[in-house]
Design an enzyme around this catalytic site. Structure first.
Site, mmCIF file in Angstrom:
data_model
loop_
_atom_site.group_PDB
_atom_site.id
_atom_site.type_symbol
_atom_site.label_atom_id
_atom_site.label_comp_id
_atom_site.label_asym_id
_atom_site.label_seq_id
_atom_site.Cartn_x
_atom_site.Cartn_y
_atom_site.Cartn_z
ATOM 1 N N ASP A 133 -52.519 24.808 50.385
ATOM 2 C CA ASP A 133 -53.657 24.442 49.909
ATOM 3 C C ASP A 133 -54.328 23.383 50.678
ATOM 4 O O ASP A 133 -55.435 23.266 51.129
ATOM 5 C CB ASP A 133 -53.481 24.168 48.433
ATOM 6 C CG ASP A 133 -53.318 25.306 47.483
ATOM 7 O OD1 ASP A 133 -54.048 26.346 47.720
ATOM 8 O OD2 ASP A 133 -52.751 25.460 46.498
ATOM 9 N N ARG A 185 -50.032 9.616 41.454
ATOM 10 C CA ARG A 185 -51.592 9.670 41.705
ATOM 11 C C ARG A 185 -52.509 8.528 41.651
ATOM 12 O O ARG A 185 -53.315 8.467 42.684
ATOM 13 C CB ARG A 185 -52.405 10.564 40.501
ATOM 14 C CG ARG A 185 -51.440 12.160 40.418
ATOM 15 C CD ARG A 185 -51.227 12.659 41.766
ATOM 16 N NE ARG A 185 -50.863 13.966 41.628
ATOM 17 C CZ ARG A 185 -49.918 14.621 42.547
ATOM 18 N NH1 ARG A 185 -49.472 13.951 43.654
ATOM 19 N NH2 ARG A 185 -49.332 15.707 42.351
ATOM 20 N N SER A 204 -44.659 26.026 41.461
ATOM 21 C CA SER A 204 -45.446 24.840 42.042
ATOM 22 C C SER A 204 -44.566 23.611 41.727
ATOM 23 O O SER A 204 -44.220 23.385 40.578
ATOM 24 C CB SER A 204 -46.937 24.911 41.366
ATOM 25 O OG SER A 204 -47.316 23.413 41.509
ATOM 26 N N ASP A 221 -53.768 16.334 37.502
ATOM 27 C CA ASP A 221 -53.860 15.603 38.590
ATOM 28 C C ASP A 221 -55.395 15.236 39.367
ATOM 29 O O ASP A 221 -55.857 14.372 39.719
ATOM 30 C CB ASP A 221 -53.114 16.444 39.877
ATOM 31 C CG ASP A 221 -51.401 16.197 39.484
ATOM 32 O OD1 ASP A 221 -51.145 15.247 39.024
ATOM 33 O OD2 ASP A 221 -50.827 17.088 40.029
HETATM 34 N N1 ARG Z 1 -47.612 18.556 34.245
HETATM 35 C C1 ARG Z 1 -47.383 17.329 35.019
HETATM 36 C C2 ARG Z 1 -48.251 16.481 35.070
HETATM 37 O O1 ARG Z 1 -49.552 16.574 34.981
HETATM 38 C C3 ARG Z 1 -46.884 17.990 36.601
HETATM 39 C C4 ARG Z 1 -47.898 18.306 37.280
HETATM 40 C C5 ARG Z 1 -47.357 18.628 38.674
HETATM 41 N N2 ARG Z 1 -48.301 18.594 39.675
HETATM 42 C C6 ARG Z 1 -48.422 19.629 40.599
HETATM 43 N N3 ARG Z 1 -49.248 19.859 41.495
HETATM 44 N N4 ARG Z 1 -47.356 20.629 40.522
HETATM 45 O O2 ARG Z 1 -48.042 15.086 35.413
#
Ligand code: ARG
Length: 400
Positions: A16, A97, A177, A126
């Site tokens: 991506d 992040r 993912s 995210d």
């Molecule tokens: N659900 C978790 C969070 O919001 C993990 C997110 C994982 N992100 C990813 N791009 N796979 O912190």
């Protein structure tokens, strides 16, 4: 007419974010894409990531080693706050992040870029964390999120990339993912989307299956000063090493696997698997030490603060005024949180079996049932009379 001339893109090396490079240039008229990969201890070949960005059309490919800051400035405050989203998720992804956003903004300012970009889709947390953190740090920077708008399926994304020389993933592409850093791994999608399906063993990388863990417990001692972990088994360690060694030890005993249905900020419930060995030991150990060093009222009041603090991290408000205000409270509470916690690692459990502190408020002569007892038992009677008075009066009035 393009949306921006020079853009700094948060880059992971995945399909991506790689496709974002030609997409930004060809579809959105961006002239120069500078990529920035943050080394958060994800254990990938950073040099290969750097080269991949250049091959995908970036004018410049930067690497920022932010491991030290990640632990010191993001993980440690979370430990002080005993931060667990919905009481379970140690926030490994969420904590990374705001740090990535911070370096993105710094690089954008240094290179005179007029926008920053990320590869998040429109369904997750995210995107919120990036967008809000960037807005907090530099409200004049535009944020571009191609993957939120391009509407391509996974296959279409790969095909688009191939047109611009981005190789499709070599291994038969994993259905999961995965986000990984020093603090843990977050795994979602594929067969995990069915909440009834047990996670297959293959998804785990930091923790052993219980069947493969040692049959002998391992005892460790974690030293804390001002609420942060500073030593392991009596040896002082710098922050990154401490986390790495503890990940190894706890992971070896199968500690830190979490399987939960989680409430995302965007209203979706999602099935998430986490493995977070070090944090799964450090947070309970820290909380335990607090129970020795803090008064009852501070301990109880802090619980509510911790809940809010966890939500702040999860919901992308790291750089908000409320977070700063709560930090001031938490900092104050941590001044005397120092000492050692003894933890037994065995078959998926980190059991706290001992704690000691110079600042301990535990009084043996008050607590004991033995002859040394110094507690004034007779004083209890008057205390109970007054304590129970409102209830007694209520009862007399309502018993009829
Ligand atoms: N659900 C978790 C969070 O919001 C993990 C997110 C994982 N992100 C990813 N791009 N796979 O912190």
């Amino acid at each position: 007419m393009g949306r921006a001339k020079r853009v700094v893109l948060a880059y992971s090396g995945g399909v991506d974010t790689s496709v974002c490079i030609p997409y930004l240039k060809n579809e959105w008229g961006v002239e120069e894409v500078i990529t920035l990969a943050a080394d958060l201890g994800q254990g990938e070949d950073i040099e290969a990531i750097k080269q991949k960005a250049l091959k995908s059309g970036a004018v410049e490919s930067l690497i920022a080693d932010v491991k030290e800051s990640f632990v010191r400035d993001y993980a440690f405050p979370a430990i002080k706050a005993n931060a667990l989203y919905e009481n379970r998720y140690p926030l490994a992804t969420a904590l990374a992040r705001p740090l990535i956003a911070k370096v993105l903004v710094e690089v954008a300012e240094k290179y005179g870029a007029d926008a920053v970009a990320h590869g998040c889709t429109g369904k997750g947390n995210d995107q919120v964390r990036f967008d809000v953190a960037i807005a907090a740090l530099n409200p004049n920077l535009k944020v571009l999120a191609p993957a939120r708008e391009w509407g391509m399926s996974r296959e279409e994304t790969i095909a688009y990339g191939e047109r611009f020389g981005i190789p499709s993933p070599v291994k038969k592409s994993s259905p999961y993912s995965i986000d990984r850093n020093l603090l843990g791994r977050s795994i979602e999608a594929g067969p995990l989307e069915d909440p009834w399906t047990e996670p297959p063993e293959e998804i785990y990388a930091m923790t052993k299956a219980i069947a493969d863990t040692p049959n002998q417990p391992e005892y460790i001692e974690i030293g804390f000063e001002s609420g942060i972990p500073v030593s392991l088994n009596g040896q002082n360690l710098p922050p990154v090493e401490l986390i790495q060694q503890l990940n190894e030890k706890a992971g070896n005993h199968g500690i830190g696997r979490i399987d939960m249905i989680e409430n995302r900020l965007v209203g979706i419930k999602s099935r998430e698997i986490y493995e977070s060995p070090a944090m799964s030991v450090l947070i309970p150990a820290h909380r335990d030490l607090e129970s020795l060093c803090l008064t009852a009222d501070v301990t109880h009041y802090k619980r509510g603060i911790e809940e809010t603090y966890s939500q702040i991290i999860y919901n992308g408000l790291w750089y908000s005024p409320l977070k700063q205000a709560l930090d001031a409270f938490i900092e104050k509470t941590q001044e005397r949180v120092a000492g050692t916690v003894r933890v037994k690692l065995f078959k998926g459990n980190a059991t706290i079996v001992g704690r000691k502190s110079e600042n301990s408020l535990y009084s043996p002569t008050l607590a004991t049932y033995g002859a040394e007892d110094a507690f004034d038992h007779k004083a209890a009677e008057g205390f109970i009379y007054i304590w129970g008075l409102p209830t007694r009066i209520w009862s007399q009035k309502t018993r009829a």
